[in-house]
Design a protein around this motif. Structure first.
Motif, PDB file in Angstrom:
ATOM      1  N   GLY A   1       0.960  -1.022   0.014  1.00 24.10           N
ATOM      2  CA  GLY A   1      -0.038  -0.239  -0.040  1.00 24.10           C
ATOM      3  C   GLY A   1       0.772   1.292  -0.060  1.00 24.10           C
ATOM      4  N   GLY A   2       2.063   1.285   0.744  1.00 27.01           N
ATOM      5  CA  GLY A   2       2.570   2.442   0.797  1.00 27.01           C
ATOM      6  C   GLY A   2       3.505   2.682  -0.477  1.00 27.01           C
ATOM      7  N   ILE A   3       3.761   2.079  -1.177  1.00 28.14           N
ATOM      8  CA  ILE A   3       4.216   2.031  -2.341  1.00 28.14           C
ATOM      9  C   ILE A   3       3.329   2.156  -3.806  1.00 28.14           C
ATOM     10  N   PHE A   4       2.450   1.346  -3.752  1.00 32.22           N
ATOM     11  CA  PHE A   4       1.598   1.522  -5.031  1.00 32.22           C
ATOM     12  C   PHE A   4       0.453   2.499  -4.867  1.00 32.22           C
ATOM     13  N   LEU A   5      -0.101   2.643  -3.712  1.00 35.61           N
ATOM     14  CA  LEU A   5      -1.336   3.553  -3.489  1.00 35.61           C
ATOM     15  C   LEU A   5      -1.018   4.795  -4.207  1.00 35.61           C
ATOM     16  N   PRO A   6       0.179   5.891  -3.728  1.00 31.92           N
ATOM     17  CA  PRO A   6       0.765   6.845  -4.366  1.00 31.92           C
ATOM     18  C   PRO A   6       0.404   6.971  -5.691  1.00 31.92           C
ATOM     19  N   GLU A   7       1.220   5.485  -6.448  1.00 29.17           N
ATOM     20  CA  GLU A   7       1.319   5.307  -7.901  1.00 29.17           C
ATOM     21  C   GLU A   7      -0.149   5.500  -8.449  1.00 29.17           C
ATOM     22  N   LEU A   8      -0.897   4.698  -7.676  1.00 26.98           N
ATOM     23  CA  LEU A   8      -2.111   4.392  -8.246  1.00 26.98           C
ATOM     24  C   LEU A   8      -2.757   5.858  -8.650  1.00 26.98           C
ATOM     25  N   PHE A   9      -2.722   6.745  -7.451  1.00 22.20           N
ATOM     26  CA  PHE A   9      -3.472   7.904  -7.402  1.00 22.20           C
ATOM     27  C   PHE A   9      -2.969   8.904  -8.642  1.00 22.20           C
ATOM     28  N   LYS A  10      -1.774   8.573  -8.894  1.00 21.30           N
ATOM     29  CA  LYS A  10      -1.057   9.521  -9.721  1.00 21.30           C
ATOM     30  C   LYS A  10      -1.714   9.292 -11.254  1.00 21.30           C
ATOM     31  N   LEU A  11      -2.571   8.032 -11.271  1.00 14.01           N
ATOM     32  CA  LEU A  11      -3.018   7.937 -12.718  1.00 14.01           C
ATOM     33  C   LEU A  11      -3.926   8.917 -12.899  1.00 14.01           C
ATOM     34  N   PHE A  12      -4.939   9.398 -11.881  1.00 13.96           N
ATOM     35  CA  PHE A  12      -5.971  10.479 -12.169  1.00 13.96           C
ATOM     36  C   PHE A  12      -5.797  11.720 -11.168  1.00 13.96           C
ATOM     37  N   MET A  13      -4.495  12.001 -10.658  1.00 15.87           N
ATOM     38  CA  MET A  13      -4.514  13.046  -9.931  1.00 15.87           C
ATOM     39  C   MET A  13      -3.252  13.806 -10.344  1.00 15.87           C
ATOM     40  N   ALA A  14      -3.227  15.048  -9.711  1.00 19.59           N
ATOM     41  CA  ALA A  14      -1.859  15.773  -9.827  1.00 19.59           C
ATOM     42  C   ALA A  14      -0.886  14.912  -8.902  1.00 19.59           C
ATOM     43  N   PRO A  15       0.379  14.985  -9.508  1.00 20.16           N
ATOM     44  CA  PRO A  15       1.475  14.000  -8.547  1.00 20.16           C
ATOM     45  C   PRO A  15       1.407  14.512  -7.285  1.00 20.16           C
ATOM     46  N   ASP A  16       1.370  15.796  -6.694  1.00 18.23           N
ATOM     47  CA  ASP A  16       1.823  16.025  -5.321  1.00 18.23           C
ATOM     48  C   ASP A  16       0.566  15.602  -4.532  1.00 18.23           C
ATOM     49  N   THR A  17      -0.835  16.048  -4.976  1.00 19.37           N
ATOM     50  CA  THR A  17      -1.660  15.594  -4.278  1.00 19.37           C
ATOM     51  C   THR A  17      -1.880  14.133  -4.097  1.00 19.37           C
ATOM     52  N   ALA A  18      -1.749  13.242  -5.201  1.00 22.11           N
ATOM     53  CA  ALA A  18      -1.732  12.063  -5.351  1.00 22.11           C
ATOM     54  C   ALA A  18      -0.686  11.330  -4.319  1.00 22.11           C
ATOM     55  N   THR A  19       0.379  11.910  -4.070  1.00 24.62           N
ATOM     56  CA  THR A  19       1.561  11.407  -3.245  1.00 24.62           C
ATOM     57  C   THR A  19       0.807  11.845  -1.685  1.00 24.62           C
ATOM     58  N   GLN A  20       0.267  12.826  -1.462  1.00 17.97           N
ATOM     59  CA  GLN A  20      -0.188  13.125  -0.189  1.00 17.97           C
ATOM     60  C   GLN A  20      -1.454  12.003   0.102  1.00 17.97           C
ATOM     61  N   ALA A  21      -2.316  11.980  -0.817  1.00 20.59           N
ATOM     62  CA  ALA A  21      -3.677  11.258  -0.429  1.00 20.59           C
ATOM     63  C   ALA A  21      -3.268   9.674  -0.504  1.00 20.59           C
ATOM     64  N   GLY A  22      -2.353   9.065  -1.446  1.00 25.38           N
ATOM     65  CA  GLY A  22      -1.860   7.908  -1.344  1.00 25.38           C
ATOM     66  C   GLY A  22      -1.329   7.646  -0.169  1.00 25.38           C
ATOM     67  N   SER A  23      -0.276   8.257   0.542  1.00 24.03           N
ATOM     68  CA  SER A  23       0.369   7.799   1.620  1.00 24.03           C
ATOM     69  C   SER A  23      -0.467   8.042   2.889  1.00 24.03           C
ATOM     70  N   ALA A  24      -1.466   9.134   2.729  1.00 17.93           N
ATOM     71  CA  ALA A  24      -2.619   9.082   3.737  1.00 17.93           C
ATOM     72  C   ALA A  24      -3.147   7.834   4.080  1.00 17.93           C
ATOM     73  N   LEU A  25      -3.712   7.493   2.667  1.00 17.98           N
ATOM     74  CA  LEU A  25      -4.629   6.390   2.606  1.00 17.98           C
ATOM     75  C   LEU A  25      -3.789   5.097   2.896  1.00 17.98           C
ATOM     76  N   ALA A  26      -2.650   4.976   2.506  1.00 18.90           N
ATOM     77  CA  ALA A  26      -1.770   3.902   2.804  1.00 18.90           C
ATOM     78  C   ALA A  26      -1.742   3.525   4.248  1.00 18.90           C
TER      79      ALA A  26
END
Lengths: 307, 327
Positions: free
Chosen positions: A257-282
């Protein structure tokens, strides 16, 4: 994202999972046999890590350090079992929580007193310090691979102990019906002390093994303890098989989750918000997993079903 | 032996007299210390409803304490930086008004308590303890990773929030506000214990089967108690943040959940004034023992062990000579 990276992360998840299993197995055994919730299990993990770091630092031998970790954690386990825990078997859960919370305070501050607030470091043994190349061109640290092997070996050993030996039969019988096995002439007090020492030694082993890849410091045990609780809630209290499956699930979910959720979110989000939201969710992923299991099976995957 | 309500009244009288003396003697730090005790007592009073009356050993009440803290922190942060919050497309300004902050803290805590309660109350016993602890940790890690509001470093608030008609910057006035809220929470608890809901909840704790047999629904009673309990602890969190003018993820930490249980138990679980006695004792120990040695937690641990093994009714139990609380 390459296949090699995915394979590495799966191995990392496995390594984390088997170490969680060492903690969760002890906790679930102690709960299954004695009906005790032991918050101080994380302190035994810490005791193991400190004993290993101190002895390995003084002698230069990692193996001696491991031996010291097992011995110190088992000894601390026997000591608190005979002084405190023994009086709590028939007590309410609330009393068990409070008394073992008190033990955490005493262990943590006592360790800080002896060793100070600065972290200690435990070196990886020289023979295992390099990487090994695995099939498929994966370079993976030998020590982490050894951790996976050690964890799997302990899991196999525990299965053999509980399923194939006389003590194992007594442990399982003790979990089912303590009056009956006492009536059959088993010294239940000694059995309880033995199970507690076994659980403590497993925690100490985990602490020493993980201590070599992280720093050894006061308070290192409690985050692992709480993850082990998540494992047990998922796997079902009292079930070693459940602890094993749950530990691997939690280890893999957390690492991947820690590795792939930020990557997954980057598919449909701006990179910096994706990293934020992805790591929070992870950071919440394993708890979401736990909630899902609670909704689906309130007593865990392999827990006893209420009648 | 002393009667329980005399102990309670003596405690409250002491909580009025000590700050007044401190004000006259010009010792504002003592007022801050007593304010801290009162706020912790409020948090523990919230937990006491779930733990004492409902028998729910929640090891995750720091969740609500932290939510209250962050409700204050986020609202005041937006007010002091003159920025608006973006709530799903809706622009909402921050606020420095305590009543509004309290309302938000209580509402959000109650909603989160409902969700956590719905999930965890499907289980019981040890599963419940472990699951509440795990949810606490979830919020802790979430707060750490939430960098918009300080992440690991926390969120400082420069000026204490205001209350209409009072100057909350004066320690004694802020203290009076906290004490009034504590008294309100104790009043609610006292009314609750005598009300049909409290009696039913008590019955569901002592014997769920019998409660069910007379047509009560233990699950619904427990959920209601958990929500009320979380809401009160959330209010205490907002006050605690205002006392320190700082919120950080440690308000969500599992240690805090453990300490809240400790406060309830050392006073006497399920007793009306148990949380007050427990919080005062805890703050006093923290202050005096903490002044003597950095390792005062060892002594605290030993005292706790002594209470669990030898004084099951807590301090009030020792003083009244009655081990169990007559809830």
């Amino acid at each position: 994202m390459s296949a090699i990276l995915i394979a590495e992360q799966v191995l990392n998840g496995l390594q984390f999972g088997v170490m969680l299993f060492l903690m969760a197995a002890g906790l679930t055994l102690i709960f299954g046999v004695m009906g005790l919730i032991n918050l101080a299990h994380g302190s035994l993990y810490m005791v193991g890590a400190f004993a290993a770091a101190a002895v390995a630092g003084a002698t230069g031998s990692f193996v001696l350090g491991l031996g010291a970790a097992l011995a110190a954690a088992a000894a601390a386990g026997v000591l608190i079992e005979m002084l405190v825990i023994r009086r709590l078997y028939r007590a309410a859960h609330l009393d068990q929580v409070l008394a073992t919370f008190a033990l955490i305070l005493i262990f943590s501050e006592g360790t800080r007193w002896v060793f100070g607030s600065f972290p200690l470091y435990l070196d990886i043994p020289a023979a295992l310090s390099g990487p090994v190349s695995l099939p498929g061109g994966i370079l993976y640290p030998a020590y982490r691979l050894a951790l996976i092997a050690a964890g799997l070996a302990v899991a196999a050993g525990l299965w053999w102990l509980t399923a194939r030996t006389r003590v194992g039969i007594q442990i399982r019988a003790g979990a089912d019906d303590r009056e009956m096995i006492a009536a059959l002439g088993v010294d239940i007090r000694r059995l309880y002390t033995l199970v507690f020492a076994l659980g403590a030694a497993l925690a100490g082993l985990a602490g020493a093994l993980v201590g070599a890849i992280q720093s050894v410091q006061v308070g290192m045990g409690e985050p692992v303890l709480i993850l082990a609780f998540v494992v047990i809630v998922i796997g079902g209290i009292g079930s070693i098989k459940g602890a094993f499956i749950g530990a691997l699930l939690v280890g893999l979910t957390d690492t991947l989750g820690g590795i792939f959720l930020p990557e997954l979110f980057k598919l449909f989000m701006a990179p910096d918000t994706a990293t934020q939201a992805g790591s929070a969710l992870a950071s919440m992923a394993i708890y979401i997993l736990m909630s899902a299991v609670l909704i689906w099976r309130p007593t865990g995957l392999y827990g006893a079903r209420p009648a | 032996m002393i009667e329980e309500r005399w102990i309670g009244w003596a405690m409250l009288a002491g909580l009025v007299a000590l700050p007044l003396w401190a004000m006259a003697a010009g010792e504002p730090f003592t007022i801050t210390l007593v304010t801290r005790a009162v706020i912790l007592a409020l948090a523990a009073a919230g937990l006491n409803i779930a733990l004492g009356i409902g028998g729910l050993v929640s090891l995750g009440h720091a969740v609500f304490f932290g939510i209250g803290g962050y409700a204050m922190g986020i609202l005041a942060h937006h007010a002091q930086s003159y920025t608006a919050m973006n709530l799903i497309g809706l622009e909402v300004p921050g606020t420095k008004l305590m009543p509004v902050i309290w309302l938000v803290a209580v509402t959000v805590s109650a909603v989160v308590a409902w969700v956590i309660g719905k999930l965890t109350l499907r289980t019981s016993g040890v599963y419940f303890i472990m699951a509440t602890l795990a949810f606490g940790q979830m919020f802790y890690y979430f707060a750490i990773s939430w960098s918009a509001y300080g992440g690991e470093d926390g969120l400082p608030i420069y000026v204490r929030n205001s209350f209409p008609g009072l100057n909350t910057l004066v320690p004694i006035q802020f203290f009076a506000l906290c004490l009034a809220l504590l008294c309100a929470a104790l009043f609610i608890t006292a009314r609750l214990r005598a009300a049909p809901f409290g009696l039913a909840l008590n019955a569901a704790r002592q014997s769920p089967e019998r409660a069910r047999a007379v047509g009560l629904d233990p699950a619904r009673l427990r959920l209601a108690a958990f929500v009320l309990s979380g809401a009160i602890t959330g209010l205490a969190g907002a006050l605690f943040a205002d006392l320190n003018r700082f919120v950080s993820p440690t308000m969500f930490s599992w240690q805090l959940s453990g300490e809240l249980i400790v406060l309830v138990i050392i006073g006497g679980v399920g007793r009306l004034y148990g949380p007050v006695v427990g919080a005062c004792l805890f703050v006093a120990l923290e202050h005096w023992l903490g002044g003597l040695t950095d390792y005062w937690h060892v002594a605290l641990g030993a005292i706790l062990l002594g209470i669990v093994l030898f004084a099951r009714g807590g301090l009030i139990g020792l003083l009244t000579g009655k081990e169990g609380a007559h809830v």
